[in-house]
Design an enzyme around this catalytic site. Structure first.
Site, PDB file in Angstrom:
ATOM      1  N   ARG A  36      40.192  22.174  24.081  1.00 49.24           N
ATOM      2  CA  ARG A  36      41.177  22.567  25.108  1.00 49.24           C
ATOM      3  C   ARG A  36      41.818  23.915  24.844  1.00 49.24           C
ATOM      4  O   ARG A  36      42.956  24.165  25.240  1.00 49.24           O
ATOM      5  CB  ARG A  36      42.260  21.495  25.265  1.00 49.24           C
ATOM      6  CG  ARG A  36      41.707  20.171  25.761  1.00 49.24           C
ATOM      7  CD  ARG A  36      42.744  19.264  26.349  1.00 49.24           C
ATOM      8  NE  ARG A  36      42.152  17.956  26.592  1.00 49.24           N
ATOM      9  CZ  ARG A  36      42.200  16.970  25.705  1.00 49.24           C
ATOM     10  NH1 ARG A  36      42.840  17.121  24.569  1.00 49.24           N
ATOM     11  NH2 ARG A  36      41.621  15.825  25.977  1.00 49.24           N
ATOM     12  N   LYS A  76      39.694  36.912  32.433  1.00 52.45           N
ATOM     13  CA  LYS A  76      38.772  36.147  33.285  1.00 52.45           C
ATOM     14  C   LYS A  76      37.552  35.785  32.457  1.00 52.45           C
ATOM     15  O   LYS A  76      36.861  36.661  31.934  1.00 52.45           O
ATOM     16  CB  LYS A  76      38.333  36.970  34.493  1.00 52.45           C
ATOM     17  CG  LYS A  76      39.319  36.963  35.628  1.00 52.45           C
ATOM     18  CD  LYS A  76      38.661  37.555  36.879  1.00 52.45           C
ATOM     19  CE  LYS A  76      39.628  37.614  38.040  1.00 52.45           C
ATOM     20  NZ  LYS A  76      38.991  38.198  39.237  1.00 52.45           N
ATOM     21  N   GLU A 114      32.910  51.586  37.108  1.00 50.70           N
ATOM     22  CA  GLU A 114      34.174  50.828  37.095  1.00 50.70           C
ATOM     23  C   GLU A 114      35.347  51.745  36.740  1.00 50.70           C
ATOM     24  O   GLU A 114      36.478  51.490  37.138  1.00 50.70           O
ATOM     25  CB  GLU A 114      34.090  49.630  36.139  1.00 50.70           C
ATOM     26  CG  GLU A 114      33.143  48.505  36.595  1.00 50.70           C
ATOM     27  CD  GLU A 114      33.727  47.543  37.647  1.00 50.70           C
ATOM     28  OE1 GLU A 114      34.852  47.772  38.142  1.00 50.70           O
ATOM     29  OE2 GLU A 114      33.037  46.549  37.981  1.00 50.70           O
ATOM     30  N   LYS A 166      43.670  48.737  34.413  1.00 48.98           N
ATOM     31  CA  LYS A 166      43.424  47.298  34.472  1.00 48.98           C
ATOM     32  C   LYS A 166      44.584  46.530  33.834  1.00 48.98           C
ATOM     33  O   LYS A 166      45.043  45.525  34.380  1.00 48.98           O
ATOM     34  CB  LYS A 166      42.105  46.950  33.774  1.00 48.98           C
ATOM     35  CG  LYS A 166      41.834  45.455  33.796  1.00 48.98           C
ATOM     36  CD  LYS A 166      40.445  45.091  34.172  1.00 48.98           C
ATOM     37  CE  LYS A 166      40.321  43.595  34.394  1.00 48.98           C
ATOM     38  NZ  LYS A 166      38.941  43.144  34.457  1.00 48.98           N
ATOM     39  N   GLU A 180      45.559  36.753  39.914  1.00 46.49           N
ATOM     40  CA  GLU A 180      45.008  37.238  41.170  1.00 46.49           C
ATOM     41  C   GLU A 180      45.621  36.568  42.381  1.00 46.49           C
ATOM     42  O   GLU A 180      44.938  36.118  43.289  1.00 46.49           O
ATOM     43  CB  GLU A 180      43.475  37.047  41.162  1.00 46.49           C
ATOM     44  CG  GLU A 180      42.776  37.966  42.149  1.00 46.49           C
ATOM     45  CD  GLU A 180      41.284  38.034  41.905  1.00 46.49           C
ATOM     46  OE1 GLU A 180      40.877  38.315  40.775  1.00 46.49           O
ATOM     47  OE2 GLU A 180      40.537  37.805  42.872  1.00 46.49           O
ATOM     48  N   ARG A 208      46.194  41.923  41.846  1.00 50.06           N
ATOM     49  CA  ARG A 208      44.966  41.986  41.051  1.00 50.06           C
ATOM     50  C   ARG A 208      43.719  42.105  41.909  1.00 50.06           C
ATOM     51  O   ARG A 208      42.682  42.590  41.458  1.00 50.06           O
ATOM     52  CB  ARG A 208      44.879  40.759  40.121  1.00 50.06           C
ATOM     53  CG  ARG A 208      43.677  40.816  39.190  1.00 50.06           C
ATOM     54  CD  ARG A 208      43.780  39.857  38.027  1.00 50.06           C
ATOM     55  NE  ARG A 208      42.576  39.947  37.215  1.00 50.06           N
ATOM     56  CZ  ARG A 208      42.441  39.408  36.015  1.00 50.06           C
ATOM     57  NH1 ARG A 208      43.434  38.721  35.488  1.00 50.06           N
ATOM     58  NH2 ARG A 208      41.321  39.548  35.345  1.00 50.06           N
ATOM     59  N   ASN A 224      39.022  44.396  42.914  1.00 56.04           N
ATOM     60  CA  ASN A 224      37.785  44.024  43.592  1.00 56.04           C
ATOM     61  C   ASN A 224      37.316  45.087  44.587  1.00 56.04           C
ATOM     62  O   ASN A 224      36.393  44.840  45.359  1.00 56.04           O
ATOM     63  CB  ASN A 224      37.963  42.682  44.317  1.00 56.04           C
ATOM     64  CG  ASN A 224      38.131  41.545  43.339  1.00 56.04           C
ATOM     65  OD1 ASN A 224      37.490  41.506  42.295  1.00 56.04           O
ATOM     66  ND2 ASN A 224      39.016  40.609  43.670  1.00 56.04           N
ATOM     67  N   HIS A 280      33.715  45.381  45.566  1.00 55.83           N
ATOM     68  CA  HIS A 280      33.048  44.183  45.065  1.00 55.83           C
ATOM     69  C   HIS A 280      32.616  43.218  46.174  1.00 55.83           C
ATOM     70  O   HIS A 280      31.736  42.400  45.956  1.00 55.83           O
ATOM     71  CB  HIS A 280      33.939  43.449  44.053  1.00 55.83           C
ATOM     72  CG  HIS A 280      33.950  44.106  42.695  1.00 55.83           C
ATOM     73  ND1 HIS A 280      34.320  45.427  42.514  1.00 55.83           N
ATOM     74  CD2 HIS A 280      33.618  43.649  41.458  1.00 55.83           C
ATOM     75  CE1 HIS A 280      34.237  45.738  41.225  1.00 55.83           C
ATOM     76  NE2 HIS A 280      33.805  44.686  40.564  1.00 55.83           N
ATOM     77  N   HIS A 322      29.029  42.428  45.412  1.00 55.27           N
ATOM     78  CA  HIS A 322      28.525  41.099  45.042  1.00 55.27           C
ATOM     79  C   HIS A 322      27.410  40.649  45.978  1.00 55.27           C
ATOM     80  O   HIS A 322      26.440  40.013  45.551  1.00 55.27           O
ATOM     81  CB  HIS A 322      29.658  40.076  45.060  1.00 55.27           C
ATOM     82  CG  HIS A 322      30.587  40.195  43.883  1.00 55.27           C
ATOM     83  ND1 HIS A 322      31.869  39.688  43.894  1.00 55.27           N
ATOM     84  CD2 HIS A 322      30.414  40.752  42.662  1.00 55.27           C
ATOM     85  CE1 HIS A 322      32.447  39.942  42.721  1.00 55.27           C
ATOM     86  NE2 HIS A 322      31.585  40.585  41.963  1.00 55.27           N
ATOM     87  N   HIS A 349      25.386  45.802  37.439  1.00 53.15           N
ATOM     88  CA  HIS A 349      26.619  45.480  38.164  1.00 53.15           C
ATOM     89  C   HIS A 349      27.301  46.745  38.708  1.00 53.15           C
ATOM     90  O   HIS A 349      27.665  46.811  39.890  1.00 53.15           O
ATOM     91  CB  HIS A 349      27.574  44.717  37.240  1.00 53.15           C
ATOM     92  CG  HIS A 349      28.891  44.384  37.872  1.00 53.15           C
ATOM     93  ND1 HIS A 349      28.999  43.494  38.921  1.00 53.15           N
ATOM     94  CD2 HIS A 349      30.154  44.840  37.623  1.00 53.15           C
ATOM     95  CE1 HIS A 349      30.278  43.408  39.289  1.00 53.15           C
ATOM     96  NE2 HIS A 349      30.994  44.206  38.516  1.00 53.15           N
TER      97      HIS A 349
END
Lengths: 372, 372
Positions: free
Chosen positions: B123, B145, B187, B229, B239, B243, B247, B250, B254, B267
């Site tokens: 956990r 993330k 990026e 960032k 987010e 945040r 993106n 993106h 994506h 990417h």
């Protein structure tokens, strides 16, 4: 209807306890979720066969879309990451998004897996617990511990992820086998021993009526047990200290479960034997009198019978060191201080554990004849 | 040596940026972890072959036990729950406990998987990021993330779980293929476009020296990118709003990755094409002037070449609706407002997306000839 609040700042939530909750579930969810998001039920085929009509009927009259049902086969062996993989894919294919809500309808395994599913799907979505066993109602559905097993050990993978509400419908216990009711009550006894002398005395006085499964009496026991757990979790969400007291009986209890392959005993039964061993240590250290230790052991046994098992003390002690509660080699151990109070100690030696396990096994032999 | 702080209350941590960090890693870790817990490195065989000597040498002189190494094969296709299952079992068998610390040594896939491993093992245990690609240094190692892919889509399973520190050793970039350096720089360009006009201008002025991989210049670019960032993540960890500006590019990026099976483009390259499409929408809506849109598109292209790919606009738009950023059917879209500022809008229509994707595809055809 009794409601117990788990205080966790913005993650606080209510545990609702009583009969007839399924009938009002959509209404209650509607208040929590005014935007009527999509709902995904995680349950077992067995539970769904018993309860789907009662569950779905009120939804048909509500503003919610019909919930989507995802099945997890019953049993500890499906409490694995591979099941999570499959459930996640099913959620994605069914179009679950970040606003979707999971409903865990089942016992401890369903609750742990569905909660973990909610914890990791899209990095966390909301979920609701609808526990169907006494064990899940008094213990596992409350507190936000979610997760699955590894081959290497139980509950070694998971998250802390709190439900937005728990609905413990006492009616659901009507289809529970009596042996599971008795097993679940061991966690209520634990709650009494560690933090609620009144609950302890209530369970002592009302053995017969509790075991008969009267709905009002069970609601009282569930409410008192959940109150203990909610209070402890509210003070120590992530088990940095106080929350460890909920592990009373679990050090050797988990070892007993491991030694018997998680098959022979129900969780509550293993914890009951583990508690008896812990009481031996407490009596020897003098944190409880012999009379108190006997009274507690007797209450545990009166909610039995506890099935015997085969294991030797040495093996049980060896198995305790694999326990998740170990931190850099130090083992925390929970000892009652009288009835209704506990302390956490870090100096219980392997020799003490061994001796207590031996005493517990000797008691088992005098009480029962081990199966072949 | 530059240090950027990610402010997250008790979960705050530093990102250290500079050459030579591997040589002082045990010292720095010793300050963070004064009890010298056991360390478990998660890396790929390729990275380990290149860097294990430099990595291990200073540990041999430190108070830490030699770290245990766990391997994850390189590549996106191992970023799955089944890899987690295997890594968790390996951790358990090697005796990792709640005090153990994971070191993620690798690119984005390693960082995401090792971070998720740390998030769910027992956990949640602590972990450290040692990103080895520019993309990981400027973006994926910072922000907490973590996660893995489903067959149904990328990064659909995971947790927010912050490292206790990030060590971005610029020396590690010396073994990075140039095409990956260029892809990672996209990026950084994104960081400039959304929130740092100075960084944008720096990247514009120093194209050649940046691409030559000079260590000081790269350290500056990484520091500036990480600062953007870190600031955004510090203001909106999970987010809920701000945040989302990370993106930028993106949404269609994506979709391009999905349309090309996550194989054809890196990417950063996919995000670059996606950014160009987003600039078309921004220019048409007037949130940027045509001159600004051209300047931004030119900077993106000057850090190319961007490989062409085959897809039609209709398919790309269809793929955007499966994106994780969708909430109850509403799509958030990030638009620059001039250079160095952004806004989040929720009303970009499929028709606008289609038209922008078509314009981007037309630009691709004029710039390049698609491969067969």
């Amino acid at each position: 209807m009794p409601t117990v609040r788990v205080q966790l700042g913005p993650a606080s939530y209510d545990v609702h306890i009583g009969p007839g909750l399924l009938g009002t579930l959509p209404q209650r969810l509607g208040k929590l979720l005014p935007k009527y998001p999509r709902l995904f039920i995680v349950t077992s085929p067995e539970i769904w066969a018993l309860w789907h009509k009662k569950f779905l009927a009120p939804f048909a009259k509500s503003k919610f879309y019909a919930p989507t049902v995802l099945f997890l086969p019953a049993g500890e062996r499906y409490k694995r990451l591979s099941s999570l993989d499959s459930l996640c894919e099913q959620l994605a294919h069914a179009g679950a998004d970040r606003d979707s809500v999971i409903i865990a309808l089942g016992g401890g395994v369903i609750g742990d897996v569905a909660g973990f599913l909610a914890a990791i799907y899209m990095r966390g979505i909301r979920y609701v617990q609808v526990p169907t066993t006494l064990l899940a109602q008094v213990d596992s559905s409350v507190g936000g511990k979610t997760g699955v097993n590894l081959a290497a050990g139980k509950n070694l993978v998971g998250s802390f992820h709190h439900p937005i509400a728990v609905f413990a419908d006492i009616d659901l216990l009507s289809t529970l086998p009596p042996v599971e009711l008795r097993s679940g009550l061991q966690e209520s006894i634990k709650a009494g021993i560690i933090r609620d002398a009144k609950l302890f005395a209530y369970l002592e006085k009302n053995v017969d009526t509790v075991l008969r499964g009267d709905s009002k009496i069970l609601a009282h026991v569930v409410t008192a047990s959940v109150s203990v757990k909610a209070d402890v979790v509210s003070r120590d969400e992530k088990e940095a200290g106080l929350r460890m007291i909920l592990n009373f009986g679990h050090t050797l209890g988990h070892a007993i479960e491991a030694a018997t392959g998680y098959k022979q005993l129900l969780h509550g039964q293993a914890i009951a034997w583990g508690s008896i061993a812990a009481l031996v240590i407490a009596a020897r250290r003098g944190t409880v009198t012999n009379a108190q230790a006997n009274r507690m052991a007797n209450l545990i046994l009166s909610y039995g019978p506890l099935p015997p098992f085969r294991a030797d003390a040495k093996k049980l002690v060896a198995l305790t060191s694999a326990d998740k509660k170990t931190r850099s080699g130090t083992r925390s151990f929970i000892l009652p201080v009288g009835i209704g109070k506990t302390k956490i100690v870090c100096d219980v030696t392997n020799a003490e554990l061994h001796s207590a396990a031996s005493a517990m096994l000797a008691m088992m032999r005098t009480l029962t004849k081990p199966s072949a």
